[in-house]
Scaffold this active site. Structure first.
Site, mmCIF file in Angstrom:
data_model
loop_
_atom_site.group_PDB
_atom_site.id
_atom_site.type_symbol
_atom_site.label_atom_id
_atom_site.label_comp_id
_atom_site.label_asym_id
_atom_site.label_seq_id
_atom_site.Cartn_x
_atom_site.Cartn_y
_atom_site.Cartn_z
ATOM 1 N N ASP A 333 0.823 -1.220 0.000
ATOM 2 C CA ASP A 333 0.000 0.000 0.000
ATOM 3 C C ASP A 333 0.852 1.262 0.000
ATOM 4 O O ASP A 333 2.027 1.242 0.363
ATOM 5 C CB ASP A 333 -0.917 0.010 1.233
ATOM 6 C CG ASP A 333 -0.124 -0.141 2.525
ATOM 7 O OD1 ASP A 333 0.838 -0.933 2.534
ATOM 8 O OD2 ASP A 333 -0.449 0.531 3.519
ATOM 9 N N GLU A 334 0.225 2.321 -0.395
ATOM 10 C CA GLU A 334 0.736 3.682 -0.239
ATOM 11 C C GLU A 334 2.193 3.849 -0.658
ATOM 12 O O GLU A 334 3.030 4.277 0.132
ATOM 13 C CB GLU A 334 0.560 4.135 1.222
ATOM 14 C CG GLU A 334 -0.890 4.150 1.653
ATOM 15 C CD GLU A 334 -1.073 4.776 3.035
ATOM 16 O OE1 GLU A 334 -2.063 5.508 3.199
ATOM 17 O OE2 GLU A 334 -0.232 4.550 3.930
ATOM 18 N N VAL A 335 2.465 3.509 -1.914
ATOM 19 C CA VAL A 335 3.806 3.729 -2.443
ATOM 20 C C VAL A 335 3.882 5.162 -2.984
ATOM 21 O O VAL A 335 3.223 5.497 -3.960
ATOM 22 C CB VAL A 335 4.123 2.711 -3.556
ATOM 23 C CG1 VAL A 335 5.450 3.049 -4.234
ATOM 24 C CG2 VAL A 335 4.155 1.300 -2.970
#
Lengths: 726, 726
Positions: A333-335
């Site tokens: 997630d959330e790169v």
């Protein structure tokens, strides 16, 4: 086994009860949570006394999980009742008070998704009988049995009940709605010691959750001992990590309680803590430090180096052996792509491999990862972002984005679980989480889509629905520690557990709160500390001064919602020892007050009785005034003085409103209008955050003020100016 | 390390404080318990924040007990403050906040009587320095350090204090008065699981007690696994015993905390539980059953058979290896000689060996026992009854009979410890135990002897005084379980600990209670459950009903004193889950009320202010009336309805008395006399036991009634009859 006669018994509530199976709880039903698939209650019950015993038969009775569960049940029954039941009170099949039959033995070593959890429980003249196809069903049924135990109570107009405890006569057939019912627990932002994780597992099992998703690494800490890559914990944990021995113990502990452990190692983002020990894994050249602040940090693993995959292969090989579950969560997630975008080497790699952008690079990374995960015999799981057309259908998607994302995955053939709506760190009331259903689009979301003229997703087909495996609550630990973890989880997690276990139609919020209150107390007998832990924290804050008034003040507050506390630049070394850390996410007192206000306003004007509300507001004024002295003296509490003054002001406005609402006093006038306008403004101001806390009784008072009728005539001098008649 | 400036600091109380050493606590002193041998307090202090660290140097610093104590201190400091101190925050000698110097290493494997416990603690501008000759001193000093931590508070008239915690600047030189300071814990009448024993050891170490005397066998249960004589636990424990592994763990746990473990196996009486497994040990032919009832049971070991000694030799050999302490307690108390007297075989033995009676036979038994104990390398310890001219001076006498018996033994050259006066199961207030001193004859005893014309024992010589090693509190478990054990022990045991540790002159009861209250809260951070455990029990009693009113009612009650509850035929299987089991042995509320009454009556008549007392009594009437509804409904509580009604009646009498005592109202009349007479009778009735409980506020109310002045004139009709003026 003793039978309970009809006069003066535990069964007070059940006399007027349907003798037929019911699928929805009513106010008089036993306070089971999660509510079973079907239950009927009959008059009568079985006494629980020091002769209580349990027997188990059937092929599955030899399963060590069943034997351990029986031992634990005896200990817990003794704790719940104070009755000295021998710890090995295993009776024979004929004489035991509780007879368990488990048909099959489950020989597969690690517990698996889809294991049979069905059971039936019958309490009647012939005793208590718990039947299950397989060991897990027996475990679930024993929790239901323990929830049914209650002290005998006297029914009005009958003889006193015989002193002691009993379970009511019931017929329960129960099985879960979803097979994946979990809690995702972050132990990176603040470390949660193994003993606290085990206590949490006790709670999960009690409310029939069956997955602990262990978020073991993030920017702020790498929490697992690797024996192959020791610098992970040496440089990535500040000494706060689980040894492999501890992990094996926690896994065994969970398995005994029918809870799977799914490990998550988040990558390629949320991975800063890997890098101080192994900087070559990173995109940047380093050196790296563990994240101290919060939010999405910039560091990413480097998906372009073969050495990254060699490392991850070695690491996963080790972890795949340590964690027996079939599933392995790789985060994803959330790169934040900046580090990749700014790096010429990475950009050259993209070009060479015809990868359009960072998103494509992450998909490439995931495919490489998938091969490694598969090689070590695991199914891969990841957050929404891992979803990419190139991924095979064996991947499980955990959705933090919501039903639309989850349903889209299901349409594409991916299995998934829902976490959006179940984030316990957002400090929402239980009712909001309870309203979220993996199979239903939230009405406000539907309305929003319609208003924007966007397509509302159609219902899933029956086939697609089978892809939705269930859900997971999530507890991120930026602002929680082991000390207040229980209060952040419980009792709200029990309401979410009901959503995952109980039939879709079990949605009544009033019933949920009534049963949640009882369940919350019941959970304390497991050693959960949601009440006692916060009490201790408040006593610490009170120093040597009386803490009772502080408790009352605290009961009227809630922490600010969402992530608005994060703006205050918390770091991992900020002490979480202030008043906001020692209050419950949801104020029961405020909810009850709101309900009392609703009830008061719903009554016909001439029949309204404001005495109880008046007394309540007066008591708060007195107690919060007393608490103020404690706030003034103690250095950690002085930040809350303004909130205390605001509470007192709000209570006074509420008291005034009750006087204006009294039809026996002076009729409305223009002065009333002035008072109302001024008061509404004050209430609006009081509704804003007071430091990190909200005053939870404001909405109730606001309703009272809003209900005051305003006159149109000019203010009469004799009406008492702008003050209410007294 | 941060210094705390003079404005707005934790040290509020110390500014006006003597800069010179003081040996007696005053009201403003830090609430240390036990009070140190000498302490001075200076203005200023050292801040405790997340940079806190500890270093240790000197030969003794390498002792694992010191290292473990440092680790525990860091964990406890984090708990007490909520500040995230790293668990391995060991600083260097130069930079550490707390620098420990331990001169000598103690290489002797088991801890021994007389080990050096001295330490000094200096908090000043140059930091915190703890010095000790030997490891134990460091452990004791760390407890003192943890007790000194407090939240910064604002001093009236100064700027707000900086948020956080600190320790005040002090100079402490400390060492114990007695070298044997213990708790005798019965685990036979009700089994206390190992985890609860370890929690108790935490508490002992915190208040600087150094012996756990483990009463491991009695009529009602044999609690140790013997690998040589397995039927001891198989037939003598109902499955409730410690495995040898558990025992070794508890011993190691205690040793890490500087607490010796002295095992007791009581014989030849109090030994019924040995006999079901090994009936040949008994005087009777058997078969035997474990004791279920209480009191002095009739069964005795047979001291005339050689097989008895062969068995005990084998058993002691095993136990001597398991328990490393030098001392071995063989009980020897309360031998009811009937079984011996009635047995012709025993009588023939007496004749043959020229033994006068059962007492002589027990002495013979003890001498045989002593040989066995000595053979296995231990010193023998026993209760008063073992004292006999034929015994060598190496035997230690534990006196349950009192100072006279203890002193007599000392005169005869025996070492001894006092337990009489420290029986925590008698439900006496802390002040009564606190008044008992092994070196002083209680004044009422002296008076009693003088009145009867009997010799008052003279003071011991200096040489004889050295024979008095200290004392042990005793907790017998007939009416306690692991569930309420903490409340039976704490906080009263801390007051006894002070008697054993602190200088003889530290006797002020007011100071003791002030510091006991703070110490009681401090002990909760160790995980002790004296408050929370009883709360949970009362919540269980309240069932689903509100428990707050029940808590108020409970706070006004005390259990009946002495052993008068035993008359009610309790057995080991009687549930201890009633209200009497869930109240503290001493009502703090009642004591504070009594003090408030004293203060009120001590004021000149015209200056008396009765408002606070009136409000208090009114609140009790309201809350106990609310509790009554809970009592009526719940089957385990209904036995307390009469007590609730009596409390309400007593509070009304107290309120009336305050009206009579008001000099501004009608003067005394004959009606007053009638009221007073009636009220005194009612109060006297209310002072009697109400079931198993006492109403603890009765003495305070009684004082108020007694203080009412009575007129001599006949009652005037207009004076309102027998009712007080309102």
């Amino acid at each position: 086994m003793k039978r309970i006669a009809l006069n003066g018994i535990a069964l007070t509530a059940f006399l007027a009860f349907s003798l037929f199976a019911q699928t929805l709880p009513d106010n008089n039903a036993p306070a089971l949570m999660p509510w079973p698939a079907s239950m009927s209650v009959q008059p009568g019950g079985v006494a629980i006394d020091s002769t209580f015993s349990i027997s188990a038969s059937g092929a599955g009775a030899k399963d060590p999980r069943v034997q351990d569960a029986i031992d634990r049940t005896l200990v817990r029954l003794a704790r719940q009742t104070g009755i000295p039941v021998a710890p090995h009170a295993a009776g024979t099949n004929e004489t035991a008070t509780l007879r368990i039959v488990v048909e099959e033995r489950d020989h597969r070593p690690p517990q698996r998704l889809g294991d049979d959890e069905r059971y039936s429980l019958e309490v009647s003249g012939s005793g208590i009988r718990l039947s299950a196809d397989a060991p897990l069903g027996a475990l679930r049924g024993l929790e239901t049995f323990l929830q049914l135990i209650q002290q005998n109570t006297k029914v009005t107009g009958t003889a006193p009940a015989s002193p002691g405890f009993s379970v009511p006569d019931v017929t329960i057939r129960d099985e879960p709605r979803f097979e994946w019912r979990g809690l995702s627990l972050d132990v990176s932002r603040h470390f949660i010691p193994a003993a606290d994780v085990e206590r949490t597992i006790d709670g999960l099992a009690a409310v029939k959750l069956n997955v602990l998703h262990w978020h073991l690494s993030d920017d702020q800490g790498f929490r697992v001992e690797s024996q192959k890559y020791r610098r992970l914990q040496q440089y990535g944990s500040n000494g706060l990590f689980y040894t492999q021995r501890e992990i094996r113990n926690v896994i065994a502990y969970a398995r005994e309680r029918g809870v799977r452990i799914v490990p998550e190692f988040d990558m390629p983002g949320h991975a800063t803590s890997w890098l101080p020990g192994y900087p070559k894994l990173g995109t940047d050249t380093g050196p790296y430090e563990i994240g101290n602040g919060y939010g999405i940090l910039s560091h990413l693993m480097d998906p372009t180096k073969e050495s990254t995959y060699r490392f991850l292969d070695g690491f996963m090989g080790e972890m795949a052996k340590l964690f027996p579950d079939e599933y392995f969560h790789i985060g994803g997630d959330e790169v934040a792509p900046k580090e990749w975008n700014d790096n010429p080497r990475i950009q050259a790699f993209l070009k060479k491999h015809h990868l359009a952008d960072a998103k494509a690079l992450q998909a490439y990374f995931n495919q490489r990862l998938l091969k490694i995960v598969s090689k070590h015999g695991k199914h891969m799981e990841g957050w929404d972002e891992v979803l990419h057309p190139d991924l095979p259908k064996t991947v499980i998607i955990q959705s933090w984005r919501g039903q639309e994302s989850l349903w889209q995955a299901a349409r594409e053939g991916y299995q998934g679980i829902l976490s959006a709506g179940y984030y316990l760190d957002l400090m929402q009331p239980a009712s909001e989480h309870y309203a979220i259903d993996p199979m239903k689009l939230p009405p406000e979301r539907k309305k929003h889509l319609e208003e924007e003229g966007r397509a509302v997703p159609t219902e899933l087909t029956a086939e697609e629905k089978t892809k939705i495996l269930g859900g997971e609550a999530a507890m991120w630990e930026e602002l929680a520690t082991a000390e207040n973890l229980d209060a952040k989880l419980w009792p709200r997690l029990a309401a979410i557990a009901e959503r995952f276990w109980s039939p879709e139609g079990v949605t009544d919020v009033g019933s949920m709160y009534r049963r949640l209150e009882v369940t919350n107390r019941w959970l304390e007998w497991l050693g959960l500390t949601q009440r006692s832990g916060l009490e201790l924290m408040r006593q610490r804050l009170a120093g040597g001064m009386p803490y009772q008034a502080l408790d009352v003040f605290a009961s009227l507050l809630e922490p600010v919602r969402g992530y608005s506390r994060h703006a205050d630049r918390y770091t991992t070394s900020t002490p979480l020892n202030r008043l906001v850390d020692s209050i419950a996410p949801e104020s029961d007192t405020a909810r009850e007050f709101r309900n009392a206000v609703d009830q008061y306003l719903a009554a016909p004007k001439e029949q309204r009785n404001s005495e109880a509300l008046k007394e309540q507001l007066l008591e708060w004024i007195v107690k919060v005034s007393a608490a103020r002295a404690v706030l003034e003296r103690n250095s950690l509490l002085s930040e809350n003085i303004v909130a205390a003054d605001t509470v007192i002001g709000v209570c006074k406005i509420g008291s005034d409103a009750l006087l204006y609402l009294d039809p026996h006093l002076t009729p409305p006038s223009a002065a009333t209008a002035a008072w109302k306008q001024r008061s509404l403004a004050a209430v609006e101001e009081a509704a804003k955050r007071q430091g990190d806390v909200l005053i939870a009784i404001v909405p109730g008072v606001q309703k009272l003020v809003e209900a005051v009728e305003v006159g149109t005539a000019p203010a009469e001098p004799e009406a008492g100016g702008a003050e209410p008649p007294r």
